[in-house]
Design an enzyme around this catalytic site. Structure first.
Site, PDB file in Angstrom:
ATOM      1  N   GLU A 127       7.694  -0.263   4.189  1.00 25.72           N
ATOM      2  CA  GLU A 127       7.269   0.908   4.492  1.00 25.72           C
ATOM      3  C   GLU A 127       7.274   1.207   6.745  1.00 25.72           C
ATOM      4  OE1 GLU A 127       2.739   3.424   3.567  1.00 25.72           O
ATOM      5  OE2 GLU A 127       2.589   1.750   4.362  1.00 25.72           O
ATOM      6  N   GLY A 266      -0.865  -5.946   8.421  1.00 23.91           N
ATOM      7  CA  GLY A 266      -2.121  -6.597   7.950  1.00 23.91           C
ATOM      8  C   GLY A 266      -1.670  -7.139   6.373  1.00 23.91           C
ATOM      9  N   ALA A 267      -1.770  -5.922   5.406  1.00 24.40           N
ATOM     10  CA  ALA A 267      -1.090  -6.185   3.839  1.00 24.40           C
ATOM     11  C   ALA A 267       0.077  -4.913   3.882  1.00 24.40           C
ATOM     12  CB  ALA A 267      -1.831  -6.112   3.122  1.00 24.40           C
ATOM     13  N   MET A 268       1.326  -4.494   2.549  1.00 22.16           N
ATOM     14  CA  MET A 268       1.032  -3.721   2.346  1.00 22.16           C
ATOM     15  C   MET A 268       1.367  -3.534   0.491  1.00 22.16           C
ATOM     16  SD  MET A 268       3.743  -1.249   2.570  1.00 22.16           S
ATOM     17  CE  MET A 268       4.058  -0.700   1.103  1.00 22.16           C
ATOM     18  N   GLU A 269       0.997  -2.321   0.083  1.00 21.89           N
ATOM     19  CA  GLU A 269       0.327  -2.143  -1.360  1.00 21.89           C
ATOM     20  C   GLU A 269       1.968  -2.181  -2.315  1.00 21.89           C
ATOM     21  OE1 GLU A 269       1.053   1.546   1.274  1.00 21.89           O
ATOM     22  OE2 GLU A 269       0.325  -0.351   1.991  1.00 21.89           O
ATOM     23  N   ASN A 270       2.780  -3.141  -2.325  1.00 23.88           N
ATOM     24  CA  ASN A 270       3.892  -2.561  -2.679  1.00 23.88           C
ATOM     25  C   ASN A 270       3.228  -2.691  -4.389  1.00 23.88           C
ATOM     26  OD1 ASN A 270       5.637  -3.426  -0.344  1.00 23.88           O
ATOM     27  ND2 ASN A 270       5.230  -4.936  -0.581  1.00 23.88           N
ATOM     28  N   HIS A 300      -8.525  -2.366  -0.435  1.00 24.73           N
ATOM     29  CA  HIS A 300      -8.109  -1.289   0.276  1.00 24.73           C
ATOM     30  C   HIS A 300      -6.511  -1.333  -0.359  1.00 24.73           C
ATOM     31  CE1 HIS A 300      -6.063   1.103   3.693  1.00 24.73           C
ATOM     32  NE2 HIS A 300      -5.146   0.875   3.479  1.00 24.73           N
ATOM     33  N   GLU A 301      -5.230  -2.674  -0.074  1.00 20.79           N
ATOM     34  CA  GLU A 301      -4.387  -2.476  -1.356  1.00 20.79           C
ATOM     35  C   GLU A 301      -4.393  -2.123  -2.337  1.00 20.79           C
ATOM     36  OE1 GLU A 301      -2.047  -2.931   1.081  1.00 20.79           O
ATOM     37  OE2 GLU A 301      -3.573  -2.629   2.666  1.00 20.79           O
ATOM     38  N   GLU A 323      -4.152   6.650   3.820  1.00 19.24           N
ATOM     39  CA  GLU A 323      -4.511   5.093   4.447  1.00 19.24           C
ATOM     40  C   GLU A 323      -5.728   5.624   4.466  1.00 19.24           C
ATOM     41  OE1 GLU A 323      -2.770   2.723   4.765  1.00 19.24           O
ATOM     42  OE2 GLU A 323      -0.559   3.043   4.857  1.00 19.24           O
TER      43      GLU A 323
END
Length: 848
Positions: A127, A266-270, A300-301, A323
């Protein structure tokens, strides 16, 4: 030339022409330590015979390209695009074979070698537009497809993608192949690959909709620190909550969570393969706030699996909705499904402050931003997109009602599963469910910029009762929108139990002045609190008596969320030059010692330090710094042994230490001669102490080297680099500048550690020569890429030592540089705003 940019118009034209069906992606990770082989076969259809379009591929080396079985000349690949001409109507096939470089910047396929044991770890970050750094793509969210990934990698590696990990087969000696099953339809930016010598911890979630296999991936050198039970507990609670609230099972089969090194985000929603920065694996003792924050990120993810992955925006104009929804949903789930029931208080104390600050910068923008190209998108991952949007969704829930809000969501997911939508599609379902018209609500909240300020206006009679009560709403001239707000007003009185709410009135606010007749006749309380329960997004102000109550007795407020609103009001007033730093610092020292919300404790300690270093008048600063240092020490000495407060205060004391006594105390903590009861001086705390001593000039290279020898991990190397950069030493500053601004060979996280330690309060003379050097660099820094440029522009801006001279220099530079790219102008303008705000606050502090 487009370079790596893509405009919204180009994406719309390509989406109108194409329907993408399937990607077959073969990657060979055994080519070398610097590059990998990538083969992509894309099946897609065109609705026009003879049409032309393009595919995306960044930094390809000697690509070979075939369209419908015919090899295309290499000249078709130019400027990170593959020109595709003479498409046939109906089915087409693009095949691309190439080599691509591993990333050291966290974009594309990042490669990391762990200095602790020389093991290799890879992961992807796609992303916004970086899948095209790993395979040939049509890189936009509304061209969804299915994917099959086939990965050749060293035998014994762990390989994870969006589909369940298959059993590998041998390709040749020392090399195995993982052939993943076809995925569901998804956008390119949520595809993923995690590969390397990771260890995997497994578990399962069994729910109403079936069983979900769970996995945690982590570097071997961090395995001993993984609190898997806690991570899996939050994961399972999240699935239980979201599947129930959405009345829909998790859509992607299995759920891996990989904690990866040198991560930019912080993180990624793959989809089914979430990545997190591995600082979320805590090597040392942390406060409750750190665990609450990690739980929030996990949720969140997970929320994105439905909102973002299952149903995806057509274009990045609706990035905010992705988001903002995940931000809202994660806090809502924490409160309702986990032990972190105070999550909304933490949100108010931290995330909402981020939004308020962002919304008052010159770079403010509507929540629904006009993301006309990818460069605009990359500039809008900010507090407005996340926290203001989440605050607005919280207001929307209050506006339509929670029951109808979730009913609308369920209809939205069912109707648009595996598809793409726009905001109007969600609003339509919410209107149907609630019966409320939302178009005008969306216009005033989502399509305008700026934050309103709410003030109580009242008259009290001789007996102390309200004879009139109104709420005044204002906005700044540049962004004059006055919005509709659903708020609660709380009246708080002193009792034997502290400051307790006597009365709560909920009402709609509209326009410049709203009368609140329900409060007429009520006795004036010790504290009038607008926006009680934090239903809306607005700055609040306190009347004179309420401010006096806050100044002396904020710790006596019995409700943590009410305290959070008061803390926020005080911080806003400080930043707006309405409350002097000399008054703000004592408020923090009086209340932070008993504050129950640990997110607030961390935030307040940071704000108190900023009040001293940035917002106090120069003539007052030494005395205020001494008051702060001594006050934090008193809090540390009084804290319960082994408590989270004790840990928070010792960290703050290391950052405040200037006097000989304080420096000796911090040194004593390191060498063991000072041993507060209950305090474990572990690895991470040692680095905090080292950084504080280095900043104060009490530690040099020799002491930092000695600490690095104790912790020669990547985290240790990053901490050591940051400690060196923070030293009040000209040679150290020059080395730091060269490492980040000039060189390109350091890992991204090491560069970030150095950059964020460079600007230090109290080092004005040492840092002054870098003002002109910063501005000269800013002219061309975007050529280093968005991530590196953003870090340099933000971290090296001369905001740590505000001066009128630097403000004038920045103003003149901005006026002269008419051709700046949007990212550079944004960061420099934001820094300029911070300088101006700090100088105004200093004038206020001097005037008292």
């Amino acid at each position: 030339m487009p370079g790596t940019n893509l405009t919204r118009n180009e994406a719309q034209e390509r989406a109108a022409l194409l329907d993408v069906h399937h990607y077959a992606v073969d990657l060979d990770l055994t080519v070398s330590d610097t590059e990998f082989a990538s083969t992509t076969v894309v099946r897609f259809s065109s609705n026009q015979a003879g049409a032309s379009t393009f595919a995306d591929l960044v930094e390809a080396r000697e690509p070979k390209i075939w369209l419908n079985g015919t090899e295309i000349d290499a000249s078709a690949y130019e400027d990170h695009r593959i020109a595709l001409t003479a498409l046939v109507e109906g089915e087409n096939e693009l095949r691309v074979e190439t080599r691509l470089p591993y990333s050291r910047t966290g974009e594309g396929l990042h490669r990391f070698v762990d200095p602790a044991d020389d093991r290799v770890y890879l992961y992807t970050q796609f992303e916004v537009p970086d899948a095209r750094r790993v395979y040939a793509t049509f890189e936009q969210p509304d061209l969804k497809a299915t994917f099959t990934f086939t990965i050749d990698a060293p035998s014994g590696w762990t390989v994870v993608s969006n589909s369940p990990t298959p059993e590998p087969t041998s390709v040749r000696d020392g090399v195995d192949r993982w052939a993943f099953a076809e995925t569901k339809r998804m956008s390119t930016y949520i595809t993923a690959l995690i590969a390397g010598e990771y260890e995997t911890i497994t578990h399962t979630y069994k729910g109403e909709y079936g069983t979900i296999p769970l996995g945690i991936q982590v570097r071997k050198s961090l395995r001993e620190h993984v609190d898997a039970d806690e991570i899996f507990e939050i994961t399972k609670q999240g699935f239980g909550f979201f599947e129930g609230a959405f009345e829909m099972g998790y859509p992607f089969g299995k759920y891996d969570q990989a904690f990866v090194p040198e991560y930019n985000m912080g993180a990624m929603e793959n989809a089914g393969a979430v990545t997190y920065r591995d600082e979320y694996i805590f090597r040392s003792r942390q406060t409750h706030a750190a665990y609450e924050s990690r739980a929030n990120t996990i949720l969140h993810e997970m929320a994105h699996m439905w909102f973002g992955d299952l149903v995806t925006m057509k274009w990045w104009d609706d990035l905010w909705l992705n988001e903002s929804f995940a931000e809202f949903a994660s806090h809502h789930a924490e409160v309702n499904a986990t032990k972190y029931t105070g999550a909304w208080t933490g949100f108010t104390n931290q995330r909402k402050n981020w939004a308020y600050r962002q919304d008052q910068l010159p770079s403010t923008h509507p929540i629904a931003a006009d993301n006309y190209d990818l460069h605009a998108v990359e500039a809008n991952f900010d507090g407005i997109t996340y926290a203001k949007g989440a605050s607005t969704l919280k207001q929307l829930v209050a506006w339509v009602g929670e029951k109808d809000f979730f009913a609308g969501l369920r209809a939205y997911f069912a109707k648009h599963a595996y598809g793409n939508t726009e905001l109007k599609d969600l609003l339509a379902e919410l209107e149907t469910a609630s019966g409320r018209e939302l178009t005008t609500w969306a216009q005033e909240w989502l399509q305008t910029s700026g934050v309103n300020t709410l003030r109580p206006r009242f008259v009290v009679d001789a007996s102390g009762g309200f004879t009139s009560f109104a709420v005044e709403q204002t906005a700044i001239e540049a962004y004059p929108t006055l919005r509709r707000h659903r708020i609660a007003i709380g009246l708080y009185d002193y009792t034997d139990a502290g400051l307790v709410r006597r009365t709560r009135v909920e009402t709609d606010i509209e326009g410049a002045l709203t009368e609140v007749d329900a409060l007429i006749g009520q006795k004036q309380p010790d504290l009038v609190l607008l926006n009680d329960d934090d239903l809306t997004y607005a700055k609040i102000r306190l009347d004179e008596q309420s401010l006096q109550t806050l100044t002396t007795s904020i710790a006596d407020i019995d409700d943590s969320l009410a305290r959070a609103l008061c803390w926020g009001a005080a911080w806003d007033m400080l930043r707006d030059a309405e409350l002097p730093a000399r008054q703000f610092v004592p408020i923090v020292l009086a209340g932070v010692g008993t504050e129950s919300d640990l997110t607030a404790v961390q935030t307040l300690l940071r704000q108190g330090a900023s009040a001293v270093s940035l917002f106090s008048a120069p003539d007052n600063r030494d005395a205020l710094a001494a008051q702060w240092e001594q006050g934090v020490r008193a809090l540390l000495d009084a804290a319960a042994p082994g408590s989270d407060h004790q840990l928070a205060f010792v960290r703050a004391y290391a950052g405040a230490a200037e006097s000989d006594d304080a420096i000796a105390y911090v040194k004593g903590l390191l060498d063991g001669s000072v041993t507060p009861e209950g305090l474990a001086v572990d690895t991470d705390l040692r680095w905090t102490l080292v950084a504080g001593l280095a900043r104060a000039g009490a530690f040099g290279d020799a002491e930092i080297d000695a600490e690095l020898a104790r912790d020669n991990t990547i985290s240790g190397q990053e901490n050591a680099s940051g400690a060196r950069a923070g030293r009040p030493d000209a040679a150290a500053k020059e080395v730091a500048w060269d490492a980040v601004v000039v060189r390109d060979d350091l890992p991204n996280e090491t560069q970030r550690s150095i950059a964020r330690a460079f600007q230090q309060p109290g080092q004005a003379e040492l840092l002054q020569p870098y003002v002109d050097r910063y501005l000269e660099t800013a002219r061309t820094v975007i050529e280093k890429g968005v991530w590196r440029a953003s870090e340099i522009l933000e971290s090296f801006f001369p905001r740590a030592n505000p001066s009128a001279e630097n403000l004038a220099t920045i103003d003149a530079w901005l006026a002269a540089e008419v051709d700046l790219d949007a990212t550079t102008r944004r960061y420099v303008s934001e820094g300029r705003s911070d300088l101006a705000r700090a100088l105004a606050a200093q004038e206020r502090d001097a005037a008292v």
